[in-house]
Design a protein around this motif. Structure first.
Motif, mmCIF file in Angstrom:
data_model
loop_
_atom_site.group_PDB
_atom_site.id
_atom_site.type_symbol
_atom_site.label_atom_id
_atom_site.label_comp_id
_atom_site.label_asym_id
_atom_site.label_seq_id
_atom_site.Cartn_x
_atom_site.Cartn_y
_atom_site.Cartn_z
ATOM 1 N N CYS A 160 -3.401 -0.563 -4.278
ATOM 2 C CA CYS A 160 -4.507 -1.369 -3.732
ATOM 3 C C CYS A 160 -5.538 -1.661 -4.809
ATOM 4 O O CYS A 160 -6.016 -2.784 -4.954
ATOM 5 N N CYS B 22 0.833 -1.205 0.000
ATOM 6 C CA CYS B 22 0.000 0.000 0.000
ATOM 7 C C CYS B 22 0.869 1.258 0.000
ATOM 8 O O CYS B 22 1.844 1.369 0.734
ATOM 9 N N GLN B 23 0.503 2.199 -0.829
ATOM 10 C CA GLN B 23 1.278 3.448 -0.941
ATOM 11 C C GLN B 23 1.077 4.366 0.257
ATOM 12 O O GLN B 23 1.787 5.353 0.412
ATOM 13 N N CYS C 83 -5.424 0.416 2.213
ATOM 14 C CA CYS C 83 -6.282 1.606 2.209
ATOM 15 C C CYS C 83 -7.415 1.421 1.205
ATOM 16 O O CYS C 83 -8.452 2.052 1.305
ATOM 17 N N ASP C 84 -7.207 0.524 0.252
ATOM 18 C CA ASP C 84 -8.181 0.235 -0.812
ATOM 19 C C ASP C 84 -8.452 1.417 -1.737
ATOM 20 O O ASP C 84 -9.389 1.374 -2.534
ATOM 21 N N GLU C 85 -7.640 2.461 -1.622
ATOM 22 C CA GLU C 85 -7.877 3.647 -2.455
ATOM 23 C C GLU C 85 -6.699 3.986 -3.354
ATOM 24 O O GLU C 85 -6.878 4.520 -4.441
ATOM 25 N N CYS C 86 -5.485 3.717 -2.874
ATOM 26 C CA CYS C 86 -4.309 4.090 -3.665
ATOM 27 C C CYS C 86 -4.259 3.242 -4.934
ATOM 28 O O CYS C 86 -4.888 2.184 -5.007
#
Ligand SMILES: [Zn+2]
Length: 334
Positions: A71, A52-53, A65-68
């Motif tokens: 992910c 994850c970034q 985070c499921d957003e970067c």
């Protein structure tokens, strides 16, 4: 889906998050458990968190985070450092494991940690597995291997002894209802039925067709009512024909569904706790059926269905088997 949003199998969540926190993600892990209980989802979330970034400097994030972009791409299956290996035909071939053993030593292409997820790892046979043993024992620091299996007892001992095993279990009914309510909202009665009928297996619940299920179930409840009335030979024969004409897989599903209904009838007839029934949305109708059929018959009928199921293995004519079973039961001869 992040660990925070995943429900159930909490112990495994803690183990994986501890590995991330301690920076010890280079490992060979076995995720063992029935199909549809979230093994693959956990593997992907683990891979996302490790890459994850939004991770803090010099350490791994403990959750995705499921957003970067990373992910997201892992979720889409387009990330260069997450590779899935499937059996090629019946088994995982030696060419596949050799390619994996070569690939695994390279540094990540774009992220921090490479993940190799092996589906149906029990389909690795001795020869293919041998080419992997060194890799399994000590993966390079930037690689993680995760072996998924619903048949851990079929895994080779040489693999088992080199891996850390995490056992996955189906969710409880309550966990499943929470999960479905949060992620797949639908009327309460539907959620309750879905959680029960899929036995806590999320993978099944997401693809389950409730209206199909209800339609088949209606037919079978009518059939049970007909049998309970013990008459109308013509309609019973028609029902046997309807079920018997189905392809084998569908036929087995009908038997499963009928067995599940009879189990509910058994519970409602006093054979156990009615809180355990599966078909909660038709309790009233099943209760009436339970009063007509009674405890002893509900057991005998289930046994008869098991007999039909067993006889399928010797390729009997399904329609004839069903006719004999239904008529026999309705007329009290079986
Ligand atoms: Zn992320």
């Amino acid at each position: 889906m992040s660990f925070a949003r995943l429900i159930g199998n909490d112990r495994n969540k803690q183990i994986l998050q501890r590995l991330l926190r301690n920076g010890r993600v280079s490992a060979t892990l076995i995720f063992a458990g029935p199909d549809g209980v979230g093994k693959r989802q956990f593997a992907l979330t683990f891979a996302k968190a490790a890459n994850c970034q939004k991770a803090p400097d010099h350490s791994f994030a403990t959750d995705s985070c499921d957003e970067c972009p990373t992910c997201r791409r892992i979720d889409e299956g387009t990330y260069g450092d997450v590779t899935t290996i499937q059996p090629d035909g019946q088994f995982i071939k030696i060419a596949q494991t050799r390619a994996l053993a070569e690939e695994v030593v390279y540094r990540p292409r774009e992220g921090r940690q490479r993940f190799f997820i092996i589906n149906e790892a029990d389909r690795l046979r001795e020869e293919a597995a041998n080419s992997l043993l060194k890799t399994l024992e000590e993966p390079p620091p930037t690689s993680t291997l995760i072996l998924l299996t619903s048949r851990p007892n079929s895994l080779l001992q040489t693999i088992r002894s080199r891996s850390q095993r995490l056992n996955f279990a189906p969710l409880t009914i309550a966990e499943m209802e929470t999960f479905l309510t949060q992620h797949y909202p639908r009327p309460v009665a539907d959620t309750a039925l879905l959680a029960r009928v899929t036995g806590g297996r999320i993978g099944q619940a997401t693809a389950f067709d409730l209206s199909d299920y209800r339609q088949e179930r209606r037919t079978l409840i009518e059939l049970l009512e007909l049998m309970a009335a013990g008459q109308n030979r013509v309609r019973l024969l028609k029902a046997a024909e309807y079920i018997g004409k189905k392809e084998r897989e569908e036929f087995e599903k009908e038997l499963d569904l009928m067995t599940s209904l009879l189990r509910d009838v058994f519970l409602l007839a006093g054979g156990g706790s009615p809180t355990e029934i599966v078909n909660v949305d038709v309790t009233d109708r099943l209760q009436q059926l339970a009063e007509k059929i009674g405890l002893a018959k509900s057991i005998r009928w289930s046994e008869k269905l098991n007999e039909v199921r067993r006889s399928l293995r010797v390729n009997i004519n399904r329609q004839i088997a069903m006719e004999a079973a239904l008529l026999g039961l309705a007329e009290g001869k079986a």
